[in-house]
Enzyme design. Structure first.
Site, PDB file in Angstrom:
ATOM      1  N   LEU A 192      33.382 -44.119  14.379  1.00 23.55           N
ATOM      2  CA  LEU A 192      32.631 -43.241  13.465  1.00 23.55           C
ATOM      3  C   LEU A 192      33.147 -41.805  13.501  1.00 23.55           C
ATOM      4  O   LEU A 192      32.571 -40.923  12.860  1.00 23.55           O
ATOM      5  CB  LEU A 192      31.141 -43.257  13.815  1.00 23.55           C
ATOM      6  CG  LEU A 192      30.457 -44.621  13.851  1.00 23.55           C
ATOM      7  CD1 LEU A 192      28.959 -44.464  14.091  1.00 23.55           C
ATOM      8  CD2 LEU A 192      30.716 -45.402  12.572  1.00 23.55           C
TER       9      LEU A 192
ATOM     10  N   TYR B 254      30.786 -41.045  32.873  1.00 21.26           N
ATOM     11  CA  TYR B 254      29.674 -40.968  31.935  1.00 21.26           C
ATOM     12  C   TYR B 254      28.403 -40.615  32.693  1.00 21.26           C
ATOM     13  O   TYR B 254      27.840 -41.422  33.421  1.00 21.26           O
ATOM     14  CB  TYR B 254      29.494 -42.297  31.194  1.00 21.26           C
ATOM     15  CG  TYR B 254      30.641 -42.684  30.288  1.00 21.26           C
ATOM     16  CD1 TYR B 254      31.621 -41.773  29.925  1.00 21.26           C
ATOM     17  CD2 TYR B 254      30.747 -43.984  29.801  1.00 21.26           C
ATOM     18  CE1 TYR B 254      32.668 -42.132  29.100  1.00 21.26           C
ATOM     19  CE2 TYR B 254      31.791 -44.357  28.966  1.00 21.26           C
ATOM     20  CZ  TYR B 254      32.757 -43.430  28.624  1.00 21.26           C
ATOM     21  OH  TYR B 254      33.805 -43.797  27.815  1.00 21.26           O
TER      22      TYR B 254
ATOM     23  N   LEU C 123      32.058 -39.850  10.075  1.00 17.93           N
ATOM     24  CA  LEU C 123      32.023 -40.914   9.073  1.00 17.93           C
ATOM     25  C   LEU C 123      30.634 -41.554   8.953  1.00 17.93           C
ATOM     26  O   LEU C 123      30.509 -42.730   8.646  1.00 17.93           O
ATOM     27  CB  LEU C 123      33.068 -41.974   9.430  1.00 17.93           C
ATOM     28  CG  LEU C 123      34.497 -41.442   9.571  1.00 17.93           C
ATOM     29  CD1 LEU C 123      35.424 -42.509  10.128  1.00 17.93           C
ATOM     30  CD2 LEU C 123      35.020 -40.916   8.229  1.00 17.93           C
TER      31      LEU C 123
END
Length: 323
Positions: A207, A54, A212
């Site tokens: 999500l 990340y 969503l």
């Protein structure tokens, strides 16, 4: 009110929501990242998921700074597999990369140990014994408390469990699959396997990369966000089925008067085999929508309506007529 669950058979208690730090140093700058971390802690979250890749270690460095005054009160994870440099051995699940990767992660996280170290992807080029022996040594040294795997198929997890058992290596204790209303494949084999083996389950992408959240209820053509701007997310959620899910799901949420993100997270939380969904955000206000899931009760009628929009997959045998 946040509740706490046992993480598989590790004996460690974690909050029923885990915060994922993938946005740290990327979509969220340091100030916003720290604000989200503090918001999570105020809400009762003690569980934070990270990975070395990340932002090439930036997320780990941020997280390490944020937890520095309360390391023993939080449960943190990191991952190894992805390339962290240009050298030929700076990737994969070979013993050299695992050793160097974990040592580097510990420095960035400013800690002596990680609670869970995930193997980020399956590596077909390395024998399971090689990978598990390397992790077992780290566990023996106290640098890793528990082993997890992310993005593994059920048969791959079972292979690792088998090799661990016959060699008396530290076993896999946690799995991390993708799981949301639009992506339900984990229900076929991964979640039943986890229940049978007593594994903790922390799922990512509740999500659906933004699918969503209501952002794509009018289609992809005039929308912005990861699903249309990021090639990987577009490949994952591209196509008529997902556009239809986005539209019908938003209509359902409007009918019930529920925020899209809140319901999406609550749906994953409601699965009996899920320990904690990993929630993530680029902004604190968006994070708060996911946090509201802990107080949302899902009515049977609502669950049936969700199944009508995105049907559950057939069982692994595909003999659904016998279910």
């Amino acid at each position: 009110m946040i509740e706490y669950k046992s993480l598989g058979r590790t004996g460690i208690k974690v909050s029923e929501l885990c915060f994922g730090t993938m946005s740290f140093g990327g979509r969220a700058d340091k100030s916003e990242s720290e604000k989200m971390y503090k918001t999570c802690r105020e809400a009762g979250i003690n569980f934070f998921d990270c990975a070395d890749v990340y932002q090439k270690g930036v997320a780990e460095s941020y997280l390490g700074e944020f937890i520095s005054q309360e390391r023993d009160k939080v449960v943190i994870t990191t991952k190894t597999y992805g390339a962290m440099g240009d050298d030929v051995n700076e990737k994969g699940l070979n013993a050299k990369h695992i050793r160097l990767g974990v040592e580097a992660s510990l420095k960035r996280l400013n800690t002596d140990y990680v609670d869970v170290m995930f193997l980020h992807h399956f590596d077909p080029t390395v024998r399971e014994e090689e990978t598990l022996r390397a992790v077992d040594r780290l566990v023996s040294e106290g640098k890793v408390l528990s082993l997890g795997v992310s993005n593994f198929a059920a048969y791959q997890v079972e292979r690792m469990l088998h090799v661990s058992a016959i060699n008396q290596f530290a076993p896999i204790s946690v799995i991390q699959p993708m799981f949301n209303i639009a992506k339900r494949m984990a229900e076929v084999e991964l979640l039943p396997m986890a229940a049978y083996e007593g594994l903790g389950v922390i799922t990512y992408s509740p999500l659906g990369g933004g699918l969503l959240t209501g952002r794509y209820k009018d289609g992809y053509s005039n929308a912005s966000g990861r699903l249309v701007e990021n090639q990987n997310y577009n490949k994952r959620y591209g196509g008529q089925f997902y556009e239809q899910v986005a539209r019908e799901y938003s209509e359902l949420c409007s009918k019930w008067g529920i925020n899209e993100a809140t319901l999406a997270v609550a749906w994953v939380m409601a699965h009996k085999q899920v320990t904690a969904p990993i929630i993530g955000a680029a902004h604190t206000e968006h994070l708060k929508q996911s946090l509201q899931a802990v107080s949302l009760t899902l009515e049977p009628e609502l669950l049936k309506a969700i199944d009508a929009i995105s049907p559950p997959p057939p069982p692994a045998t595909d003999r659904s007529e016998e279910q």
